[in-house]
Design a protein around this motif. Structure first.
Motif, short mmCIF file in Angstrom:
data_model
loop_
_atom_site.label_atom_id
_atom_site.label_comp_id
_atom_site.label_asym_id
_atom_site.label_seq_id
_atom_site.Cartn_x
_atom_site.Cartn_y
_atom_site.Cartn_z
N LEU A 77 8.87 5.18 21.33
CA LEU A 77 7.76 6.06 21.55
C LEU A 77 8.45 7.60 20.94
N THR A 120 4.80 3.87 19.36
CA THR A 120 3.86 4.62 19.79
C THR A 120 4.19 6.12 19.61
N ILE A 140 -2.84 9.61 21.90
CA ILE A 140 -1.85 8.44 21.78
C ILE A 140 -2.24 7.44 21.20
N GLY A 152 -1.32 3.68 19.53
CA GLY A 152 -0.30 2.50 19.90
C GLY A 152 0.37 1.98 18.54
N LEU A 209 -5.21 4.84 21.44
CA LEU A 209 -5.28 4.32 23.06
C LEU A 209 -6.00 5.35 23.93
N ASP A 251 -2.67 2.22 30.20
CA ASP A 251 -1.57 1.28 30.18
C ASP A 251 -1.31 1.13 28.87
N THR A 252 0.02 0.80 28.57
CA THR A 252 0.76 0.37 27.19
C THR A 252 1.53 -0.60 27.61
N ARG A 302 2.92 2.78 31.94
CA ARG A 302 1.75 3.63 32.25
C ARG A 302 1.92 5.08 31.63
N ALA A 326 3.63 -5.52 17.12
CA ALA A 326 3.88 -4.78 18.22
C ALA A 326 5.12 -4.31 18.51
#
Length: 347
Positions: free
Chosen positions: A38, A93, A112, A114, A120, A148-149, A153, A333
């Motif tokens: 992130l 992210t 945000i 993803g 998101l 939620d990711t 959270r 992902a």
């Protein structure tokens, strides 16, 4: 599970969206190479915080206002698409702060994004602060939201939203685990106690303590050359310039600092490896929106309904709850591979 988070401490290319987007993409690649899951950017990172609002009387701001509009992003535009593609390419992210142009209005936005490039959450600052209200519009309660990711959270607020007790409480009540505290250029107005970096970091640390949440702070810096993008009458730096302003760091849910700060004048990315399980221990002591609450005495009335000026019968008001399609390039992902030890890197 260990998660590697990262915060940007850098100077935008003032009033230049194209160049700052290029820098954004480079920082995303750098953070991903550093193992980050992130990456958090400052408030109005693109095209830079509007320092001119604090530097000139209103009648001298028009040239800057026009440039700022021209260099603000649209959430569905080409520049945003490039940033989303970069997030997907690097499976990271991204929490991006920028000036959003919608019609003839500007908003202090955060998106945000993803690791697959999907948006998101798209939110706007609920109420701009002080002179910011001369340039930016207000938002509504739909942006006070935790999502939620795959990392947990995740939520985000801009700048002095961290001084609004009720806004913070609404976020705490949503079981937030990772919070991005996006701050603007802290290289200005540093001698004003309420706006000083010391007060701002205290607000960030308090958020971590009250919410029992990991807080990632990100801020813009301002160089001597950057301060001349908003010159005084003699061509010197803006009179509100106080230098540096880099305060990227991460606080744990017990309010402890878990990163080694960079020097305030140095550009770079600060990293931290975090474990969400430590939140349980912190909240065992203090959980203001849980076991430490007294709803029989004090409660918050929270209106999270999106609001727009016009709602038609055949098109119900959905505010900004839009379905943003994925970017062109698919990407897997983010993985849960172990990250290297925490630390900071600078350039």
């Amino acid at each position: 599970m260990s998660i590697r988070v990262a915060a940007v401490q850098a100077e935008p290319v003032w009033l230049d969206a194209k160049a700052t987007v290029e820098k954004t993409i480079a920082l995303i690649a750098e953070a991903a190479a550093g193992g980050a899951d992130l990456l958090a950017f400052p408030e109005t990172w693109i095209p830079g915080y509007p320092v001119f609002l604090w530097s000139y009387p209103v009648y001298l701001q028009q040239e800057f206002v026009a440039r700022y509009h021209a260099n603000s992003l649209t959430v569905s535009g080409e520049q945003m698409a490039r940033i989303r593609e970069a997030a997907a390419e690097h499976s990271i992210t991204v929490v991006l702060g920028y000036s959003e142009k919608s019609g003839g209005s500007l908003y202090m936005a955060q998106s945000i994004i993803g690791p697959d490039g999907r948006i998101l959450l798209h939110r706007r600052k609920l109420k701009p602060t002080h002179v910011e209200r001369a340039l930016f519009g207000e938002s509504d309660g739909s942006g006070i939201k935790v999502v939620d990711t795959a990392l947990g959270r995740l939520g985000a607020l801009n700048c002095a939203e961290h001084l609004q007790p009720l806004t913070k409480y609404a976020m705490y009540s949503q079981n937030e685990q990772i919070h991005v505290a996006a701050w603007p250029c802290l290289g200005i107005l540093g001698r004003e106690p309420a706006l000083s970096p010391e007060s701002i970091m205290a607000a960030s640390q308090t958020y971590a303590l009250e919410g029992g949440v990991f807080v990632i702070t990100s801020s813009q810096i301002m160089s001597d050359d950057g301060a001349r993008a908003f010159p005084d009458a003699s061509g010197g730096p803006t009179p509100v310039y106080t230098g540096g302003g880099g305060f990227a760091r991460v606080y744990g849910p017990n309010s402890g600092l878990v990163t080694e700060p960079l020097p305030p004048t140095q550009e770079g990315i600060v990293y931290a490896d975090i474990d969400l399980s430590s939140i349980d221990l912190a909240k065992n002591t203090l959980d203001p929106a849980g076991h430490y609450a007294r709803p029989d005495v004090l409660r918050l009335l929270f209106n999270a309904t999106p609001a727009t000026p016009v709602t038609s019968d055949d098109a119900p008001d959905k505010g900004r709850e839009q379905d943003f399609p994925p970017p062109k390039h698919d990407s897997p992902a983010a993985t849960d591979l172990p990250a290297p030890s925490q630390g900071a890197t600078g350039r």
